[in-house]
Structure formats: C-alpha cells, structure tokens
Design an enzyme around this catalytic site. Structure first.
Site, PDB file in Angstrom:
ATOM      1  N   ASP A 180       0.912  -1.138   0.000  1.00 56.25           N
ATOM      2  CA  ASP A 180       0.000   0.000   0.000  1.00 56.25           C
ATOM      3  C   ASP A 180       0.951   1.187   0.000  1.00 56.25           C
ATOM      4  OD1 ASP A 180      -1.450   2.271   0.816  1.00 56.25           O
ATOM      5  OD2 ASP A 180      -3.035   0.964   1.534  1.00 56.25           O
ATOM      6  N   HIS A 181       1.100   1.826  -1.150  1.00 54.27           N
ATOM      7  CA  HIS A 181       2.208   2.792  -1.224  1.00 54.27           C
ATOM      8  C   HIS A 181       2.017   3.975  -0.283  1.00 54.27           C
ATOM      9  CE1 HIS A 181      -0.347   4.978  -4.082  1.00 54.27           C
ATOM     10  NE2 HIS A 181       0.448   6.018  -3.910  1.00 54.27           N
ATOM     11  N   HIS A 243      -5.766   2.834   0.916  1.00 55.63           N
ATOM     12  CA  HIS A 243      -5.036   4.004   1.424  1.00 55.63           C
ATOM     13  C   HIS A 243      -5.796   4.767   2.527  1.00 55.63           C
ATOM     14  CE1 HIS A 243      -2.909   2.979  -2.130  1.00 55.63           C
ATOM     15  NE2 HIS A 243      -3.582   3.724  -2.974  1.00 55.63           N
TER      16      HIS A 243
HETATM   17  C1  BG6 Z   1      -3.352   4.495  -6.542  1.00 52.93           C
HETATM   18  C2  BG6 Z   1      -4.642   4.548  -7.289  1.00 52.93           C
HETATM   19  O1  BG6 Z   1      -3.372   3.443  -5.624  1.00 52.93           O
HETATM   20  O2  BG6 Z   1      -3.164   5.715  -5.846  1.00 52.93           O
HETATM   21  C3  BG6 Z   1      -4.673   5.722  -8.243  1.00 52.93           C
HETATM   22  O3  BG6 Z   1      -4.828   3.349  -8.015  1.00 52.93           O
HETATM   23  C4  BG6 Z   1      -4.357   7.000  -7.516  1.00 52.93           C
HETATM   24  O4  BG6 Z   1      -5.915   5.827  -8.894  1.00 52.93           O
HETATM   25  C5  BG6 Z   1      -3.090   6.849  -6.693  1.00 52.93           C
HETATM   26  O5  BG6 Z   1      -4.181   8.014  -8.485  1.00 52.93           O
HETATM   27  C6  BG6 Z   1      -2.865   8.062  -5.811  1.00 52.93           C
HETATM   28  O6  BG6 Z   1      -1.594   7.972  -5.250  1.00 52.93           O
HETATM   29  P1  BG6 Z   1      -0.804   9.275  -4.827  1.00 52.93           P
HETATM   30  O7  BG6 Z   1       0.443   8.766  -4.191  1.00 52.93           O
HETATM   31  O8  BG6 Z   1      -0.561  10.058  -6.085  1.00 52.93           O
HETATM   32  O9  BG6 Z   1      -1.703  10.027  -3.896  1.00 52.93           O
END
Ligand code: BG6
Length: 500
Positions: A180-181, A243
C-alpha cells in the site's frame, strides 16, 4: 558509496515493461543503489511477455531512470545488474528457463538464494504466477523468498479470500509483502511518531478532546488511460479500501507495546475490528458517491468521466467518495472520522485535520464573535509537515483573539526531498521489514467494511451522475454529510503549510 547490511538478493520483476516498473521501481532501485543502501551483490531479472533482449531492457531501465530523475551517474554500472527474460505466465517451460537464469545469477553474484518476486502486473495473474514459482522450483532455495504484491488485492472480500488462499499455497503470510504505497509516504509514517512521541498530543487523542477527524485525498487528474480498470473499481475500491482506511487505522490505533511488525499490525487490526459496519440504511446516511462531469481545471477544459476512454456512457461508477466512519471503542465512540477522495478535484492534496473540541467556557472571541477551534493538520502531500492552529491575543487594547499557526515543514528540517514511498518500501522488503505492508487480516477486515457500501451502490443506480464538475471539491452532498453533525470540511487551500 557504502554498502549496507541489506542482504544481497535477486529481484525478479514480473511486469518489467509496464508503467509501474518504469515510473517507480527502476528509479527507486537506482536511488537505493546510489545511496549505497543496497549491497552491490544484487541482480534484477525483468520478466514480461515482450520479446526484448537484455540490451533493450537495459536501455529501457536507463531511460526510465533518466526520465524520472533527470540523472544518470553510475547508470552503466547500475544497469549491468539487470537481465531480461521474455515469459509466458502460464507456461512451465518459461518458469524453468527463469529458474536456470536465476540460479546462474545466484552463483555469479553470490546472492545466497535470496529472492524477491515482485508482481507489478494485472492481478488476474497473481495466483498462476505464485503456483508456478513453487511448482517449477523457483522458491526452492536456501535463502529467503519474498513475494511483493501490488494492489488491488481482490475485488471484494470473496475474491480477496480466494486470491489469498491461492498465494498461500506457495508463500506463507510472513513471506508476503502487500504494497500500500501510502504506507511508504514519509508523513503517513510520521502519524505514529507525532501521536506517540509527544506528551502534548497523546493525552488529548480521544473522544474527550477531539470533535472530529477529516482525511482528504484529492487528485487533479482524471482516470487517464485506466478507464477499463477503473470502471470495475471506482474510488471506493481504488482508494478507500486501502489508502484511506490505512490512514484511519494509524490515526485511531492504540500505542503498540513494542515497535515490532506484529505489534503494530495487531493494533491496526483492532481498529478495523472496531469499525462500525453499516447496513443499507446506514450506507445511505453515511456515504456519498460522486462522478465528475466536464469542467475546467488548471489544464483547461476537461471531459467528464463518462466521455473518457473505455468508460461506459451511462457509467454508474463513482470517481469520488465521502464517508463517515465510526469506531466503536472506548477511545473513539462518538468521534466521526470523515474521509473524502476523488479524481478531477480542485487540487492534488492529501491532508488530515484533527479538530479539537471547544473549551468548556471561553470568554475570548475573534473580532466577529466567532471562535476558532484548535486544529492539528498533518500535511501528507504535496507538501509535508504539520501545522497547529491556536488562538492568541490580537495586538491592541482589546482582549480579542486571532488564530495563529505553528508550522513545521518537513523539507525545511532535513533540507532535502524525502525519499519516494516505493524506495522506502523496496528497501524495507529487502531488509525483511514488513511493518509498512498490509497483513491479510487488515485486508480482510477492510474489504468486509467496504463490501457493505459497494453492494448497496452496485445495486442502486445513482440517478444524478455526473454530480460534480471537474475541478471542484466534489458533490454538495458531501458538505451536507458534515453539516448534519454541525461540521464542515476545512478547505484544503487554507490549510497549506506554506501559507502560514
Ligand atoms: C493508486 C490509485 O493506488 O493511488 C490511483 O490506483 C491514484 O488511482 C493513486 O491516483 C494516488 O496515489 P498518490 O500517491 O498520487 O496520492
């Protein structure tokens, strides 16, 4: 460049010609390499369907790094560790060839049989790949074997359970690193520290002193070229199940008794277990869905969601979600956790606002007889920092108050940009630290919560889609959600760390 204690390993990237590898994985590995955070004893095998040569792949990695970072010192040395294998995910011969290459690299680089299998590709192949990795002997080494899996982990609880059962045939839970980045973002990792390392906050961090918590993650971009995936996912599955709920868990969890992976994860799991699960009536009352129509953003005029490529003209898919979560435990009973996230909104911004209750008897007012509540704002992105909103005396003769802000911007502290989430997560995985990856129990419970909402939404058409214009902060129903409780969304632009 110093080598660190990070063990040597072979990293096998499935989906090596894809977008994620290009934009995130290669630049992150390069950073780790340049910073001396990975041992020089490493090799990367890029695996994908395309019939590329090693040289083509190395060029691709080099270009990816250059495009992402604009630099290329030591790039030749870096890409010399990269190898390519064209592959058919369902064919055992392909895996046997991969095994031969892996064994050879293992010997030539002295990798001790340590292997990381990174699945950066469409989830429908996850199970097939893990089955083959085991059956065809790729996991049969003396070192460690770790599986890194990108989201989505299933489409709902049932499919996530199936997928989990399948990959557990080949990998044990402690070998699985579910990405989960958001958990790799510096300020998301900071939530725990801000809460538990400050005598100032922890005593107030409960329903006696906090009136509500708001988490906003807004994006300016639309669905881009991901219409096909997004149509089936929508914002709820794409952002909330993972997230947004992870941020809720970090904000609500009890202090862990030790800083170990198991202790931290089990506190997060307890939050998910305390989440009030909604019936249909409650979904209607507590969740709002939105879909963007055409509008104007910083990029000029943009299309509505239904006009995007690979999107149904009558699509019922939500590109925006706002919701109120209730955590039924001693600490949080009665405190709403509001979340909102969407595409094609006014700004790209992720922020958490903790709003404190008003003090019991206040004799001090702003000029217009209003009072400003204390807020703690955690800026996740694009800027990173924290701001505490307090009241102070306005200079002059009257006892009139004025809001003041105490600011801390992360980049002004260490004078450099914090590493990308992927860089940290890759490094954690190489070191065998799974704390910032999601355990199956978390995934399971968050799907159980989200399924109640998606079941209802999928069975009822939203007649008013599209219901917000691109470039705005979402549908008005999301404002009403808070207004019913006497609150409003703190406008993200007024909270910016730089403006204070
Ligand atoms: C991803 C989603 O997990 O997170 C995307 O699949 C989204 O749709 C992205 O744009 C958002 O990540 P961040 O780090 O740009 O907020």
């Amino acid at each position: 460049m110093n080598n660190t204690n990070t063990p040597s390993s072979l990293i096998m990237i499935f989906g090596a010609t894809g977008d994620l590898a290009k934009r995130k994985l290669y630049p992150s590995l390069y950073h780790l390499f340049r910073k001396g955070k990975i041992s020089k004893k490493f090799a990367v095998v890029g695996v994908a369907r395309r019939d590329w040569t090693n040289e083509q792949f190395k060029d691709h990695v080099e270009t990816s790094v250059h495009n992402a970072l604009g630099k290329n010192e030591d790039i030749k040395e870096f890409v010399s560790h990269f190898h390519y294998q064209s592959h058919d995910v369902s064919d055992s011969d392909s895996y046997r060839a991969l095994k031969d290459l892996a064994d050879e690299l293992d010997n030539s680089y002295g990798l001790n049989g340590n292997r990381i299998f990174y699945l950066a590709m469409a989830p429908e192949f996850f199970g097939t790949i893990t089955d083959h990795l085991k059956q065809d002997g790729l996991t049969n080494t003396d070192g460690f074997q770790r599986l890194v899996i990108e989201k989505p982990f299933g489409h709902d609880l049932e499919s996530a359970e199936e997928l989990n059962m399948q990959i557990r045939e080949s990998f044990s839970e402690d070998q699985i690193y579910r990405i989960d980045h958001y958990l790799g973002k510096e300020m998301v990792q900071n939530i725990e520290v801000i809460r538990f390392a400050n005598a100032l906050f922890e005593p107030l961090w409960n329903n006696r002193y906090i009136s509500n918590i708001q988490i906003t993650s807004s994006e300016e971009l639309g669905v881009e070229e991901r219409g096909r995936y997004y149509e089936k996912s929508g914002a709820l599955r794409d952002m909330v199940q993972n997230h947004m709920m992870q941020m809720v868990a970090l904000l609500a969890m009890e202090p862990p008794i030790k800083l170990t992976t198991d202790e931290i994860r089990s506190e997060k799991v307890r939050v998910f277990r305390s989440l009030h699960s909604y019936n249909e009536e409650e979904v209607k009352e507590n969740f709002v869905r939105g879909q963007y129509g055409p509008g104007v953003t910083v990029d000029g005029k943009v299309k509505g969601y239904r006009e995007e490529d690979n999107v149904d003209e009558q699509s019922n898919t939500e590109t925006y979600v706002a919701g109120k979560l209730s955590i039924d435990n001693f600490r949080w009973a009665g405190v709403p956790f509001y979340i909102r996230t969407g595409k094609r909104m006014e700004a790209k911004s992720t922020k958490i606002v903790i709003q404190f209750k008003d003090i019991p008897m206040n004799l001090y007012y702003n000029k217009d007889n209003s009072m400003s509540p204390n807020l703690l704002v955690i800026h996740i992105q694009p800027e990173e920092g924290i701001t505490l909103h307090l009241n102070a005396k306005k200079s002059g003769q009257n006892i009139e108050t004025t809001p003041v802000k105490l600011n801390f911007a992360n980049n002004s502290f260490d004078g450099m940009n914090t590493p990308e989430a992927y860089e940290k997560l890759l490094h954690d995985c190489m070191r065998g630290d799974a704390t910032n990856f999601t355990h199956w129990d978390e995934v399971k419970l968050s799907w159980a919560f989200v399924d109640k909402i998606s079941d209802y939404w999928e069975n009822t058409r939203e007649q008013h889609f599209p219901n917000y214009e691109a470039g705005t902060m979402g549908p008005k129903e999301a404002d009403q959600l808070l207004a019913k409780d006497g609150f409003f969304w703190w406008p993200v632009e007024n909270l910016d760390v730089d403006q204070c």
